[in-house]
Design a protein around this motif. Sequence first.
Motif, mmCIF file in Angstrom:
data_model
loop_
_atom_site.group_PDB
_atom_site.id
_atom_site.type_symbol
_atom_site.label_atom_id
_atom_site.label_comp_id
_atom_site.label_asym_id
_atom_site.label_seq_id
_atom_site.Cartn_x
_atom_site.Cartn_y
_atom_site.Cartn_z
ATOM 1 N N CYS A 34 43.271 25.802 46.778
ATOM 2 C CA CYS A 34 41.831 25.843 46.527
ATOM 3 C C CYS A 34 41.477 24.783 45.497
ATOM 4 O O CYS A 34 42.237 24.534 44.552
ATOM 5 N N GLY A 35 40.336 24.159 45.655
ATOM 6 C CA GLY A 35 39.921 23.119 44.731
ATOM 7 C C GLY A 35 39.265 23.673 43.478
ATOM 8 O O GLY A 35 39.175 24.886 43.268
ATOM 9 N N GLN A 36 38.793 22.780 42.652
ATOM 10 C CA GLN A 36 38.130 23.151 41.398
ATOM 11 C C GLN A 36 36.954 24.081 41.661
ATOM 12 O O GLN A 36 36.164 23.869 42.580
ATOM 13 N N GLY A 37 36.846 25.142 40.851
ATOM 14 C CA GLY A 37 35.735 26.073 40.976
ATOM 15 C C GLY A 37 35.874 27.065 42.106
ATOM 16 O O GLY A 37 34.934 27.804 42.395
ATOM 17 N N LEU A 38 37.051 27.106 42.760
ATOM 18 C CA LEU A 38 37.276 27.981 43.898
ATOM 19 C C LEU A 38 38.516 28.844 43.665
ATOM 20 O O LEU A 38 39.379 28.503 42.860
ATOM 21 N N TRP A 39 38.612 29.954 44.403
ATOM 22 C CA TRP A 39 39.773 30.837 44.286
ATOM 23 C C TRP A 39 39.961 31.584 45.607
ATOM 24 O O TRP A 39 39.085 31.584 46.466
ATOM 25 N N SER A 40 41.118 32.222 45.741
ATOM 26 C CA SER A 40 41.359 33.040 46.926
ATOM 27 C C SER A 40 42.379 34.116 46.613
ATOM 28 O O SER A 40 43.216 33.966 45.715
ATOM 29 N N ALA A 41 42.309 35.199 47.364
ATOM 30 C CA ALA A 41 43.330 36.235 47.305
ATOM 31 C C ALA A 41 44.477 35.837 48.227
ATOM 32 O O ALA A 41 44.396 34.839 48.948
ATOM 33 N N GLU A 42 45.540 36.593 48.235
ATOM 34 C CA GLU A 42 46.660 36.318 49.120
ATOM 35 C C GLU A 42 46.225 36.452 50.581
ATOM 36 O O GLU A 42 45.438 37.324 50.936
#
Length: 205
Positions: A34-42
């Motif tokens: 994920c790029g800057q300012g982004l997120w994710s769960a598994e």
Amino acid sequence: PGSAIQESNGTSKCRPCPRNFFSPLPGAVACRPCGQGLWSAEGAAECKTSSTLTAVDSSEGVEQAAVDIAASWRPVEFNITAIFESWKAATGEYGGPYSVAGQMYFLDFQTPREPPGANVESTAERAYVWQVFGASAEGSKLPAEADSRGTQCEGFGGLYETAERSEPVNLGGTLDLLEPVLESRTRGVRMTFVDGEECPENVNL
């Protein structure tokens, strides 16, 4: 989606992407960060936006004699959730079409959507940004002037510069970056999208 194929001891296994990685398509051989300012769960097929972003205000353009230097460097927080809620309230469930520099677009900053238009069949392809033309957006109240527009691919003849290109064009299937913008005259959030349709060689999109 949400996983990648890994080789181990001569066998292939499909494993979920770890946190802050994603895989938008089936059969991927690697998960993407994920790029800057982004997120994710598994096991994510796409990254989500952070609820807040912080930038540093350097008070650019202010005379140093008129401001305490220690106080001039201060964090500024952008409430991304509130920004998107305001956008939805102002634009409705599906934003668009919007006219930008003579081109027509549909935008959704949080959820990739199927191509707009009453005559477009359901498809697995989804995007955050679609460029549309009059013939492809029947029923979506597309302004008449869009019928005579080309695409954003500049300097290329044929379909890329005529209304014959009637299908919607995917200009961003993946949200790549979410960056705070804090300048002397500009404050806001910059979003970068990738995995859209490519222009022909040597043509800018």
